[in-house]
Enzyme design. Structure first.
Site, PDB file in Angstrom:
ATOM      1  N   ASP A  74       0.825  -1.202   0.000  1.00  0.00           N
ATOM      2  CA  ASP A  74       0.000   0.000   0.000  1.00  0.00           C
ATOM      3  C   ASP A  74       0.864   1.259   0.000  1.00  0.00           C
ATOM      4  O   ASP A  74       0.658   2.182  -0.800  1.00  0.00           O
ATOM      5  CB  ASP A  74      -0.926  -0.016   1.220  1.00  0.00           C
ATOM      6  CG  ASP A  74      -2.226   0.725   0.955  1.00  0.00           C
ATOM      7  OD1 ASP A  74      -2.593   0.872  -0.228  1.00  0.00           O
ATOM      8  OD2 ASP A  74      -2.873   1.155   1.923  1.00  0.00           O
ATOM      9  N   ASP A 124      -9.015  -1.904   2.546  1.00  0.00           N
ATOM     10  CA  ASP A 124      -8.908  -1.330   3.889  1.00  0.00           C
ATOM     11  C   ASP A 124      -9.931  -1.927   4.840  1.00  0.00           C
ATOM     12  O   ASP A 124      -9.864  -1.692   6.054  1.00  0.00           O
ATOM     13  CB  ASP A 124      -9.096   0.194   3.815  1.00  0.00           C
ATOM     14  CG  ASP A 124      -8.041   0.854   2.940  1.00  0.00           C
ATOM     15  OD1 ASP A 124      -6.897   0.372   2.939  1.00  0.00           O
ATOM     16  OD2 ASP A 124      -8.363   1.837   2.251  1.00  0.00           O
TER      17      ASP A 124
END
Length: 534
Positions: free
Chosen positions: A347, A423
């Site tokens: 990420d 997420d």
């Protein structure tokens, strides 16, 4: 105390406001009034923040001209007035200087192309003193059709608060999905234990259709596959986006069916079984399948209808995440640490590092997640692109939860607060493992599950606070992974169960295997062989 806190929060929200690049053109004539979308550059165009404070100007229609030279306008024709001209043939700065030299107070540039934030050259920057804004050509035609040539205009751009209540909706969606996904995974594990054969143990195996992550190599291969797919999406977005859309429709319809069927089963709804063509059919299953397929097809057909389709996308996204968390079983905390750590690096790399590697300086993650045309989100609202027609100028892959911003001006196009599925799913796998471990150890009050869920909530709050203060999108895993991993490890260490928590089902199966070996050895020792050689 509560009153002082409320006043402080309201003052903070009032202070945290930014000037957006979208404005409003208020047109009036006679007893009629109407408003249209404007795009301007707040760095060199000063526009009133409210309609009451805006100055009223008569509008001169020069849309048949590009206004690239003073010969395009008659003397004193624009003095003290606003003017609308066509886009093209010369720069925005040249048009603005000609209008300014002719005495115009404001220049509107009609465009039949997507509206972009207007800019001027460095040499023109200090010379342009009048507001410069772009409007849709179709809006200009509508205004003249409605009001004729005798119309007056006002330009204003109310500031947009940095905090929007849509963030609370995103927080609720994420907490609900993570909490319910973790709860469902633990409930399925408890049911599996309760239905295990007498004397047996079902820990370490999964139901048909479930997938267990137990090998570090599998995790590394999974993350590597995600990296390859993200890079391919970046370079071949225009083609692969439709593949992703089809996959999402199929996967989300299946996930929604799984969720609704589980709810119906829990509520004790009848299956409505019947026979047809010599086969047994479930009426409930057929109805649910028809409903889920219909929802997925509706989303696929109207996916660019921003006004309401986000509701279906979030519904399908929640079902997809829930089913993923229930289906993918992480076998132990070691795998959780490896998986979450690698995805954290993934990420951060694709959000913060790749802008230094791409030609346009854009993050690969943001470019793929938001689509190639979402300039406003990519630049933190400093640059915008508004379609010339009320249709989406580009396809977006369905990998985010979306909620419209309640306080943002949506006259030009709808703006959304977003949260990626990753997420939710990535920390959710750890939350699900914590609940299954609670079931295995019969821990009181689901201590691991509750602690990890609260840690996820705190991580989300920190993510939003940093996003608001920095006015930039944040990789949520940067905050969620440390919060959830460290909290889960702290609970296991405090309870003296770290070894068991680290090894998970593998530890359980090794325990069972050692016990079985000891029993077999003891049995062999105390029993005589069934056959002897003579």
């Amino acid at each position: 105390m509560a009153r002082k806190l409320t006043i402080f929060i309201c003052a903070l929200f009032a202070f945290l406001q930014v000037n957006c690049q979208e404005g409003i053109l208020h047109v009036s004539g006679g007893s009629q009034e109407k408003e249209y979308c404007l795009v301007y550059n707040s760095s060199f165009s000063s526009i009133s923040v409210s309609l009451n404070d805006a100055i009223d100007y008569q509008l001169v229609n020069l849309s048949s001209s590009f206004l690239c030279s003073s010969s395009d306008v008659r003397p004193n024709e624009l003095k003290g007035k606003a003017v609308v001209v066509m886009r093209g043939n010369c720069t925005f700065g040249q048009k603005a200087q000609v209008a300014q030299d002719s005495g115009a107070t404001t220049i509107l540039i009609a465009s039949d192309e997507p509206l972009v934030t207007p800019f001027v050259n460095v040499t023109e920057y200090g010379q342009v003193k009048i507001p410069v804004a772009l409007m849709r050509y179709r809006d200009m035609e509508d205004a003249y059709k409605t009001f004729g040539n005798s119309m007056s205009v006002k330009l204003y751009a109310p500031p947009t608060p940095v905090f929007d209540f849509s963030i609370l909706a995103i927080l609720f969606i994420s907490m609900f999905t993570v909490g319910m996904g973790g709860f469902w995974s633990g409930a399925a594990e408890r049911e599996k234990l309760n239905t295990a054969p007498m004397g047996g143990d079902s820990r370490g195996r999964t139901d048909s259709g479930d997938l267990s992550l137990y090998s570090p190599l599998k995790v590394i291969m999974f993350v590597a596959f995600m990296c390859v797919m993200l890079v391919l999406m970046y370079f071949f977005y225009a083609y692969l986006v439709y593949v992703i859309i089809v996959i999402f429709c199929v996967a989300s319809a299946t996930a929604l069916y799984s969720c609704l069927d589980a709810i119906m089963e829990k509520l004790g709804c009848a299956t409505l079984s019947f026979s047809c063509l010599g086969k047994g059919w479930s009426g409930r299953s057929l109805l649910l399948a028809a409903l889920c397929i219909t929802v997925a097809v509706l989303w696929g057909v109207y996916r660019n209808e921003d006004r309401w389709i986000w509701i279906l996308q979030d519904l399908l996204g929640i079902a997809f995440c829930l089913n993923f968390m229930k289906t993918i079983n992480v076998s132990n905390f070691k795998i959780c640490v490896i998986l979450l750590s690698l995805l954290l690096i993934y990420d951060v790399f694709f959000v913060f590092i790749t802008p230094f590697l791409t030609k346009d300086g854009q993050s690969i993650m943001v470019e793929v997640a938001l689509g190639p045309g979402s300039i406003a989100e990519k630049s933190g609202g400093k640059m915008v692109t508004v379609p010339a027609e009320p249709t989406a100028p580009f396809e977006k892959i369905p990998v985010v939860m979306r909620v419209p911003r309640f306080l943002a001006p949506n006259l030009c196009m709808m703006q959304f607060s977003i949260l990626g599925y990753g997420d939710i799913i990535v920390p959710g796998l750890l939350v699900a493992y914590c609940h299954r471990f609670d079931v295995w150890t019969s821990s009181p009050k689901r201590i691991y599950f509750m602690s990890c869920t609260i840690a996820y909530f705190l991580g989300m709050v920190v993510t939003f606070v940093v996003m608001i203060l920095s006015q930039m999108g944040q990789p949520a895993l940067l905050y969620l992974v440390p919060f959830t991993l460290l909290t889960s490890a702290a609970v296991a260490w405090r309870r003296g169960e770290m070894k068991r928590f680290w090894a998970g089902t593998v530890y359980e199966m090794e325990d069972l295997n050692m016990t079985a070996l000891e029993e077999n050895a003891e049995f062999s020792k105390n029993s005589s062989p069934p056959f002897q050689n003579h």
